[in-house]
Scaffold this motif. Structure first.
Motif, mmCIF file in Angstrom:
data_model
loop_
_atom_site.group_PDB
_atom_site.id
_atom_site.type_symbol
_atom_site.label_atom_id
_atom_site.label_comp_id
_atom_site.label_asym_id
_atom_site.label_seq_id
_atom_site.Cartn_x
_atom_site.Cartn_y
_atom_site.Cartn_z
ATOM 1 N N ASN A 31 7.034 10.127 -11.483
ATOM 2 C CA ASN A 31 7.875 9.743 -10.363
ATOM 3 C C ASN A 31 6.996 9.204 -9.232
ATOM 4 O OD1 ASN A 31 9.342 10.110 -7.762
ATOM 5 N ND2 ASN A 31 10.947 10.958 -9.078
ATOM 6 N N GLY A 32 7.270 7.988 -8.790
ATOM 7 C CA GLY A 32 6.423 7.330 -7.794
ATOM 8 C C GLY A 32 6.590 7.844 -6.386
ATOM 9 N N GLU A 33 7.551 8.757 -6.195
ATOM 10 C CA GLU A 33 7.740 9.353 -4.871
ATOM 11 C C GLU A 33 7.138 10.743 -4.787
ATOM 12 O OE1 GLU A 33 10.072 12.233 -2.501
ATOM 13 O OE2 GLU A 33 11.306 11.342 -4.066
ATOM 14 N N ASN A 34 7.420 11.603 -5.795
ATOM 15 C CA ASN A 34 7.006 13.014 -5.695
ATOM 16 C C ASN A 34 5.995 13.452 -6.751
ATOM 17 O OD1 ASN A 34 8.577 13.512 -8.102
ATOM 18 N ND2 ASN A 34 10.410 13.610 -6.819
ATOM 19 N N VAL A 66 8.727 4.415 -10.072
ATOM 20 C CA VAL A 66 8.197 5.252 -11.156
ATOM 21 C C VAL A 66 6.971 4.557 -11.743
ATOM 22 C CG1 VAL A 66 9.623 4.205 -12.977
ATOM 23 C CG2 VAL A 66 8.829 6.548 -13.242
ATOM 24 N N TYR A 67 5.994 5.351 -12.174
ATOM 25 C CA TYR A 67 4.847 4.813 -12.911
ATOM 26 C C TYR A 67 5.058 5.090 -14.398
ATOM 27 C CZ TYR A 67 2.118 4.118 -8.637
ATOM 28 O OH TYR A 67 1.665 3.679 -7.420
ATOM 29 N N ALA A 91 15.573 12.541 -17.434
ATOM 30 C CA ALA A 91 16.384 13.031 -16.317
ATOM 31 C C ALA A 91 15.604 14.006 -15.445
ATOM 32 C CB ALA A 91 17.659 13.681 -16.851
ATOM 33 N N LYS A 92 14.657 14.753 -16.034
ATOM 34 C CA LYS A 92 13.945 15.784 -15.287
ATOM 35 C C LYS A 92 13.070 15.214 -14.173
ATOM 36 C CE LYS A 92 10.398 17.920 -17.004
ATOM 37 N NZ LYS A 92 9.523 18.736 -17.849
ATOM 38 N N ILE A 93 12.672 13.927 -14.258
ATOM 39 C CA ILE A 93 11.888 13.344 -13.163
ATOM 40 C C ILE A 93 12.697 12.322 -12.382
ATOM 41 C CG2 ILE A 93 9.792 13.633 -14.543
ATOM 42 C CD1 ILE A 93 9.675 10.442 -14.340
ATOM 43 N N ALA A 94 13.925 12.034 -12.818
ATOM 44 C CA ALA A 94 14.746 11.018 -12.148
ATOM 45 C C ALA A 94 15.458 11.611 -10.939
ATOM 46 C CB ALA A 94 15.744 10.421 -13.135
ATOM 47 N N ARG A 95 14.679 12.182 -10.050
ATOM 48 C CA ARG A 95 15.204 12.752 -8.805
ATOM 49 C C ARG A 95 14.330 12.262 -7.651
ATOM 50 N NH1 ARG A 95 15.233 17.165 -12.453
ATOM 51 N NH2 ARG A 95 17.332 17.898 -12.983
ATOM 52 N N TRP A 96 14.966 11.575 -6.734
ATOM 53 C CA TRP A 96 14.243 11.018 -5.592
ATOM 54 C C TRP A 96 14.885 11.493 -4.295
ATOM 55 C CZ3 TRP A 96 15.342 8.333 -10.023
ATOM 56 C CH2 TRP A 96 14.270 7.749 -10.707
ATOM 57 N N ASN A 97 14.096 11.546 -3.245
ATOM 58 C CA ASN A 97 14.600 11.877 -1.916
ATOM 59 C C ASN A 97 15.141 10.594 -1.289
ATOM 60 O OD1 ASN A 97 15.139 12.727 0.652
ATOM 61 N ND2 ASN A 97 13.027 13.245 1.187
ATOM 62 N N GLN A 108 0.853 -1.183 0.000
ATOM 63 C CA GLN A 108 0.000 0.000 0.000
ATOM 64 C C GLN A 108 0.892 1.238 0.000
ATOM 65 O OE1 GLN A 108 -2.892 -0.166 3.117
ATOM 66 N NE2 GLN A 108 -3.641 1.908 2.766
ATOM 67 N N PRO A 109 1.024 1.950 -1.153
ATOM 68 C CA PRO A 109 1.957 3.087 -1.257
ATOM 69 C C PRO A 109 1.765 4.129 -0.167
ATOM 70 C CG PRO A 109 1.165 2.499 -3.429
ATOM 71 C CD PRO A 109 0.359 1.678 -2.449
ATOM 72 N N GLY A 110 2.902 4.664 0.312
ATOM 73 C CA GLY A 110 2.876 5.697 1.327
ATOM 74 C C GLY A 110 2.758 5.173 2.744
ATOM 75 N N THR A 111 2.762 3.845 2.896
ATOM 76 C CA THR A 111 2.628 3.251 4.232
ATOM 77 C C THR A 111 3.737 2.214 4.435
ATOM 78 O OG1 THR A 111 1.259 1.337 3.591
ATOM 79 C CG2 THR A 111 0.126 3.450 3.928
ATOM 80 N N GLU A 112 3.672 1.517 5.543
ATOM 81 C CA GLU A 112 4.538 0.368 5.800
ATOM 82 C C GLU A 112 3.670 -0.876 5.937
ATOM 83 O OE1 GLU A 112 7.092 1.162 9.102
ATOM 84 O OE2 GLU A 112 8.174 2.772 8.075
ATOM 85 N N ASN A 113 2.618 -0.937 5.089
ATOM 86 C CA ASN A 113 1.656 -2.031 5.158
ATOM 87 C C ASN A 113 1.498 -2.726 3.818
ATOM 88 O OD1 ASN A 113 1.000 -1.291 7.860
ATOM 89 N ND2 ASN A 113 -0.470 0.220 7.089
ATOM 90 N N ILE A 114 1.157 -3.996 3.878
ATOM 91 C CA ILE A 114 0.632 -4.707 2.719
ATOM 92 C C ILE A 114 -0.832 -4.991 3.018
ATOM 93 C CG2 ILE A 114 2.797 -5.713 1.908
ATOM 94 C CD1 ILE A 114 2.088 -8.271 3.402
ATOM 95 N N SER A 115 -1.670 -4.975 1.987
ATOM 96 C CA SER A 115 -3.103 -5.138 2.224
ATOM 97 C C SER A 115 -3.717 -6.030 1.157
ATOM 98 C CB SER A 115 -3.803 -3.773 2.224
ATOM 99 O OG SER A 115 -3.688 -3.158 0.966
ATOM 100 N N CYS A 116 -4.865 -6.570 1.490
ATOM 101 C CA CYS A 116 -5.649 -7.390 0.565
ATOM 102 C C CYS A 116 -6.719 -6.508 -0.060
ATOM 103 C CB CYS A 116 -6.288 -8.558 1.308
ATOM 104 S SG CYS A 116 -7.397 -9.545 0.267
#
Length: 362
Positions: free
Chosen positions: A326-329, A309-310, A230-236, A24-32
């Motif tokens: 970008n799957g983070e930002n 990344v999506y 390259a313009k979106i290949a920046r992650w924290n 489950q994105p943005g969490t530390e969980n897996i869900s059904c």
């Protein structure tokens, strides 16, 4: 005797209904997604393990940190990907061509040391994609219709290498300091005017710089098509978590195709750029010249990491277009087609307006 199933191959089933659990994105969980049951991902409290570089370069990963995973290679674009989820319809995340499950093969890889989990979910990425498409000028109507169908928007973990090292560099060069002189010159109208001219005084400089180079990021995959802009290949990278295969559930993972040795060469080039920047800062003044620099790296370590990344793919008039979020930002970029007829009628409209203005004013 059958080969043991590796940790990244295991499917976590829901204890209530038996369906596959997904991250489950943005969490530390897996869900059904069927009954809503959730479980917490238990992270390794020891943190990241930095691997010594040169033993790996000699043995190419033949150690405890290597393992075997199942891979599928797209016959159209060449992308090599590991499917963590049992999709009903398997398609390449880059070009949307069908993948044949029977073509799976086993391959060794260096186990990731860290992963940056997805922070936004597929629905959010698709909303970003839709908004981007609506803002495109002269986009074909078919593209805008494609933006209404999320079936080919897939989450992908991209492989990267990161390198750490102690850097030391000796340099010799010159420090430049600006000064100004006033001169009398003739301008374009033939008049004599005063002009302030900048000049530089150069002084010899030499010295030594040192410091720790942390997490030099080097891409570990380069396909013939679908390279992430390259313009979106920046992650924290502060959001990196110790690797746990639960973060991969429901997503595709691309295997590195740039080997560790080549990644290390790219990292050394980046380290040289860092060393030159440090040398210029050490020289000081208004401008600098570096005539010689000897750089040495020591205590070198590395990690194989996965970044989110999506990707949405779309075919128009026989050509392939990719869109990346970008799957983070949530940053977005992509290639796009243009509608010839929309551009034609827009130009025609402008010419008609200009024609009317000319007729009225004459």
């Amino acid at each position: 005797m059958e080969a043991p199933i590796k940790s990244t191959e295991l499917k976590k089933s829901c204890v209530n209904c038996g369906a596959e659990m997904k991250y489950q994105p943005g969490t530390e969980n897996i869900s059904c997604e069927y009954c809503g049951h959730q479980e917490t991902i238990h992270l390794d409290e020891s943190g990241f393990e930095e691997l010594e570089l040169y033993p790996y370069l000699r043995e190419m990963g033949a150690q405890k940190h290597g393992e075997e995973i199942s891979m599928l290679q797209c016959k159209n674009c060449g992308a090599t990907q590991h499917i963590e989820e049992n999709y009903k319809s398997l398609h390449c995340v880059y070009c949307s061509m069908p993948l044949v499950l029977e073509d799976q093969f086993k391959e060794e890889w260096i186990l990731p040391g860290a992963v940056l989990p997805f922070q936004i979910d597929q629905n959010k990425s698709f909303q970003i994609f839709q908004k981007w498409v609506k803002g495109l000028w002269f986009a074909p109507n078919k593209l805008k219709k494609a933006a209404l169908d999320p079936q080919f928007t897939k989450g992908l973990y991209l492989p990267y290498w990161t390198f750490d090292a102690q850097l030391r560099a000796k340099y010799s060069g010159q420090r430049g300091e600006y000064y100004y002189e006033t001169k009398r010159v003739r301008n374009a109208q033939g008049k004599t005017v005063t002009k302030r001219v900048r000049k530089t005084r150069w002084y010899p400089a030499s010295g030594q710089v040192s410091g720790f180079v942390d997490d030099t990021l080097v891409e570990a995959s380069k396909q013939r098509k679908g390279r992430v802009p390259a313009k979106i290949a920046r992650w924290n990278l502060d959001l990196l978590q110790p690797f746990n295969s639960s973060f991969l559930r429901g997503f595709v993972t691309e295997k590195y195709t740039i080997e560790l040795e080549k990644g290390h060469l790219a990292a050394k080039d980046k380290a040289e750029d860092i060393a030159r920047r440090w040398c210029r800062q050490d020289i000081g003044g208004d401008t600098q010249r570096i005539s010689r620099m000897d750089m040495a790296l020591s205590e070198e370590t590395f990690k194989h990491i996965l970044l989110p990344v999506y990707i949405s793919s779309y075919r128009f008039s026989g050509k392939e277009y990719n869109f990346f979020v970008n799957g983070e930002n949530g940053a977005i970029s992509g290639t796009r087609p243009y509608s010839f007829w929309k551009i034609f009628f827009a130009v025609l409209g402008v010419l008609l307006v200009v024609g009317v203005i000319v007729l009225v004013s004459s």
